[in-house]
Design a protein around this motif. Structure first.
Motif, PDB file in Angstrom:
ATOM      1  N   TYR A 167     -31.904 -40.798   6.307  1.00  0.00           N
ATOM      2  CA  TYR A 167     -30.322 -40.622   6.100  1.00  0.00           C
ATOM      3  C   TYR A 167     -29.741 -41.161   7.688  1.00  0.00           C
ATOM      4  O   TYR A 167     -30.458 -41.154   8.314  1.00  0.00           O
ATOM      5  CB  TYR A 167     -29.690 -39.502   5.613  1.00  0.00           C
ATOM      6  CG  TYR A 167     -29.682 -38.361   6.457  1.00  0.00           C
ATOM      7  CD1 TYR A 167     -28.320 -38.195   7.296  1.00  0.00           C
ATOM      8  CD2 TYR A 167     -30.733 -37.506   6.614  1.00  0.00           C
ATOM      9  CE1 TYR A 167     -28.296 -37.009   7.969  1.00  0.00           C
ATOM     10  CE2 TYR A 167     -30.435 -36.378   7.492  1.00  0.00           C
ATOM     11  CZ  TYR A 167     -29.381 -36.387   8.250  1.00  0.00           C
ATOM     12  OH  TYR A 167     -29.299 -35.267   8.889  1.00  0.00           O
ATOM     13  N   VAL A 193     -26.408 -33.916   2.627  1.00  0.00           N
ATOM     14  CA  VAL A 193     -27.653 -33.218   3.565  1.00  0.00           C
ATOM     15  C   VAL A 193     -27.116 -31.882   4.135  1.00  0.00           C
ATOM     16  O   VAL A 193     -26.315 -31.818   4.916  1.00  0.00           O
ATOM     17  CB  VAL A 193     -27.879 -34.204   4.581  1.00  0.00           C
ATOM     18  CG1 VAL A 193     -28.876 -33.783   5.278  1.00  0.00           C
ATOM     19  CG2 VAL A 193     -28.265 -35.827   3.951  1.00  0.00           C
ATOM     20  N   CYS A 243     -22.718 -38.889   5.420  1.00  0.00           N
ATOM     21  CA  CYS A 243     -24.194 -39.301   5.315  1.00  0.00           C
ATOM     22  C   CYS A 243     -24.327 -40.462   4.400  1.00  0.00           C
ATOM     23  O   CYS A 243     -23.581 -40.555   3.254  1.00  0.00           O
ATOM     24  CB  CYS A 243     -25.289 -38.458   5.102  1.00  0.00           C
ATOM     25  SG  CYS A 243     -25.048 -36.768   6.645  1.00  0.00           S
ATOM     26  N   ARG A 288     -36.045 -36.836   3.254  1.00  0.00           N
ATOM     27  CA  ARG A 288     -35.343 -37.846   2.910  1.00  0.00           C
ATOM     28  C   ARG A 288     -34.403 -38.486   4.025  1.00  0.00           C
ATOM     29  O   ARG A 288     -33.997 -38.058   4.861  1.00  0.00           O
ATOM     30  CB  ARG A 288     -34.301 -37.579   2.007  1.00  0.00           C
ATOM     31  CG  ARG A 288     -34.784 -37.059   0.661  1.00  0.00           C
ATOM     32  CD  ARG A 288     -33.934 -36.927  -0.482  1.00  0.00           C
ATOM     33  NE  ARG A 288     -32.989 -35.826  -0.089  1.00  0.00           N
ATOM     34  CZ  ARG A 288     -31.726 -35.563  -0.917  1.00  0.00           C
ATOM     35  NH1 ARG A 288     -31.417 -36.267  -1.894  1.00  0.00           N
ATOM     36  NH2 ARG A 288     -30.818 -34.518  -0.094  1.00  0.00           N
ATOM     37  N   ARG A 299     -26.016 -41.185   9.892  1.00  0.00           N
ATOM     38  CA  ARG A 299     -24.608 -40.680   9.867  1.00  0.00           C
ATOM     39  C   ARG A 299     -23.715 -41.692   9.950  1.00  0.00           C
ATOM     40  O   ARG A 299     -23.619 -42.413  11.141  1.00  0.00           O
ATOM     41  CB  ARG A 299     -24.713 -39.452  10.865  1.00  0.00           C
ATOM     42  CG  ARG A 299     -25.490 -38.434  10.833  1.00  0.00           C
ATOM     43  CD  ARG A 299     -25.689 -37.563  12.144  1.00  0.00           C
ATOM     44  NE  ARG A 299     -26.397 -36.288  11.783  1.00  0.00           N
ATOM     45  CZ  ARG A 299     -27.102 -35.652  12.928  1.00  0.00           C
ATOM     46  NH1 ARG A 299     -27.228 -36.167  13.983  1.00  0.00           N
ATOM     47  NH2 ARG A 299     -27.673 -34.670  12.434  1.00  0.00           N
ATOM     48  N   SER A 317     -33.887 -35.488   6.634  1.00  0.00           N
ATOM     49  CA  SER A 317     -33.583 -34.175   6.138  1.00  0.00           C
ATOM     50  C   SER A 317     -34.763 -33.207   6.152  1.00  0.00           C
ATOM     51  O   SER A 317     -35.942 -33.713   6.058  1.00  0.00           O
ATOM     52  CB  SER A 317     -32.814 -34.292   4.740  1.00  0.00           C
ATOM     53  OG  SER A 317     -33.769 -34.626   3.843  1.00  0.00           O
ATOM     54  N   ARG A 318     -34.634 -31.851   5.909  1.00  0.00           N
ATOM     55  CA  ARG A 318     -35.832 -30.828   5.754  1.00  0.00           C
ATOM     56  C   ARG A 318     -36.587 -31.319   4.478  1.00  0.00           C
ATOM     57  O   ARG A 318     -37.804 -31.081   4.604  1.00  0.00           O
ATOM     58  CB  ARG A 318     -35.339 -29.630   5.717  1.00  0.00           C
ATOM     59  CG  ARG A 318     -34.744 -28.923   6.771  1.00  0.00           C
ATOM     60  CD  ARG A 318     -34.771 -27.543   6.655  1.00  0.00           C
ATOM     61  NE  ARG A 318     -32.899 -27.327   7.009  1.00  0.00           N
ATOM     62  CZ  ARG A 318     -32.163 -26.200   6.550  1.00  0.00           C
ATOM     63  NH1 ARG A 318     -32.743 -25.097   5.957  1.00  0.00           N
ATOM     64  NH2 ARG A 318     -31.268 -26.499   6.623  1.00  0.00           N
ATOM     65  N   ASP A 319     -36.215 -31.992   3.494  1.00  0.00           N
ATOM     66  CA  ASP A 319     -36.875 -32.198   2.452  1.00  0.00           C
ATOM     67  C   ASP A 319     -37.568 -33.757   2.601  1.00  0.00           C
ATOM     68  O   ASP A 319     -38.190 -34.399   1.641  1.00  0.00           O
ATOM     69  CB  ASP A 319     -35.995 -32.231   1.116  1.00  0.00           C
ATOM     70  CG  ASP A 319     -34.903 -32.971   1.041  1.00  0.00           C
ATOM     71  OD1 ASP A 319     -34.637 -33.640   2.023  1.00  0.00           O
ATOM     72  OD2 ASP A 319     -34.292 -32.917   0.089  1.00  0.00           O
ATOM     73  N   HIS A 364     -31.869 -40.352  10.594  1.00  0.00           N
ATOM     74  CA  HIS A 364     -32.272 -38.903  10.671  1.00  0.00           C
ATOM     75  C   HIS A 364     -33.201 -38.659   9.249  1.00  0.00           C
ATOM     76  O   HIS A 364     -33.205 -39.310   8.493  1.00  0.00           O
ATOM     77  CB  HIS A 364     -31.094 -37.974  10.771  1.00  0.00           C
ATOM     78  CG  HIS A 364     -30.189 -38.303  11.617  1.00  0.00           C
ATOM     79  ND1 HIS A 364     -30.394 -37.671  13.118  1.00  0.00           N
ATOM     80  CD2 HIS A 364     -29.297 -39.212  11.838  1.00  0.00           C
ATOM     81  CE1 HIS A 364     -29.553 -38.181  13.784  1.00  0.00           C
ATOM     82  NE2 HIS A 364     -28.720 -39.167  13.038  1.00  0.00           N
ATOM     83  N   PRO A 420     -22.213 -32.506   6.124  1.00  0.00           N
ATOM     84  CA  PRO A 420     -23.137 -32.969   5.210  1.00  0.00           C
ATOM     85  C   PRO A 420     -22.736 -34.235   4.343  1.00  0.00           C
ATOM     86  O   PRO A 420     -23.484 -34.843   3.567  1.00  0.00           O
ATOM     87  CB  PRO A 420     -23.500 -31.682   4.320  1.00  0.00           C
ATOM     88  CG  PRO A 420     -22.532 -30.756   4.720  1.00  0.00           C
ATOM     89  CD  PRO A 420     -21.976 -31.162   5.973  1.00  0.00           C
ATOM     90  N   ASP A 426     -28.543 -29.624   5.773  1.00  0.00           N
ATOM     91  CA  ASP A 426     -28.849 -29.345   7.202  1.00  0.00           C
ATOM     92  C   ASP A 426     -28.240 -29.966   8.098  1.00  0.00           C
ATOM     93  O   ASP A 426     -28.467 -30.157   9.508  1.00  0.00           O
ATOM     94  CB  ASP A 426     -30.475 -29.384   7.369  1.00  0.00           C
ATOM     95  CG  ASP A 426     -31.327 -30.484   6.872  1.00  0.00           C
ATOM     96  OD1 ASP A 426     -30.762 -30.992   5.750  1.00  0.00           O
ATOM     97  OD2 ASP A 426     -32.148 -31.217   7.583  1.00  0.00           O
ATOM     98  N   ASP A 427     -27.301 -30.878   7.925  1.00  0.00           N
ATOM     99  CA  ASP A 427     -26.413 -31.973   8.702  1.00  0.00           C
ATOM    100  C   ASP A 427     -25.214 -31.087   8.941  1.00  0.00           C
ATOM    101  O   ASP A 427     -24.660 -30.624   7.989  1.00  0.00           O
ATOM    102  CB  ASP A 427     -26.338 -33.362   8.166  1.00  0.00           C
ATOM    103  CG  ASP A 427     -25.646 -34.251   9.339  1.00  0.00           C
ATOM    104  OD1 ASP A 427     -26.655 -34.924   9.837  1.00  0.00           O
ATOM    105  OD2 ASP A 427     -24.329 -34.396   9.431  1.00  0.00           O
TER     106      ASP A 427
END
Length: 154
Positions: free
Chosen positions: A105, A131, A140, A103, A107, A99-101, A97, A137, A133-134
């Protein structure tokens, strides 16, 4: 009783050895065709079902090498009592996955056992992403840590 011990020698050095697994094989019925019980234990996986007892029945004693008995007992323990190996395992397919920034990752909850337990033990003391937005969070790990683990670098 037979005990098969698996030791890990990091870097091939005996000085750092540690036992990581054992197989206990007990004869429970004597005779030319004997019955055996086997119990496997793995130090990192005790909490996910390893340690159940399996059986090898009517084994013709003295007809083959002790390694034949050991191999059949281990196969039975791994394959629900059948004296054959289960299908060869494959590397787990775990989605990566982002992230919005930006990165990458993984789960932890998406990693199947026993890989998840082994990876989590490997991560102890390492930094893990939080994270936002997960949905979970704290569940991860960095994608590069997962890849390093699979490739044997961690």
């Amino acid at each position: 009783m037979l005990r098969v011990t698996i030791e890990l020698w990091p870097g091939g050095r005996e000085s750092g050895k540690r036992v990581i697994a054992t197989a206990d094989i007990a004869r429970v019925k004597n005779g030319a065709l004997a019955d055996y019980e086997v119990e496997l234990r793995e130090s990192l996986l005790d909490d996910i079902g390893v340690g159940e007892v399996a059986h090898v029945r009517t084994y013709p004693r003295w007809s083959a090498s002790v390694w034949d008995l050991v191999g059949r007992c281990i196969a039975a323990a791994l394959n629900g009592g059948k004296e054959e190996l289960p299908g060869r395992p494959v590397l787990p397919e775990v989605p990566v996955h982002v992230s919005r920034d930006g990165r990458a990752y993984v789960r932890l909850r998406e990693i199947p056992e026993p890989s998840r337990t082994l990876f989590e033990n490997n991560l102890r003391g390492s930094g893990c992403p939080f994270v936002l937005d997960d949905p979970e969070p704290r569940d991860c790990a960095w994608s590069h840590d997962w890849q390093d683990f699979l490739n044997g670098y961690r």
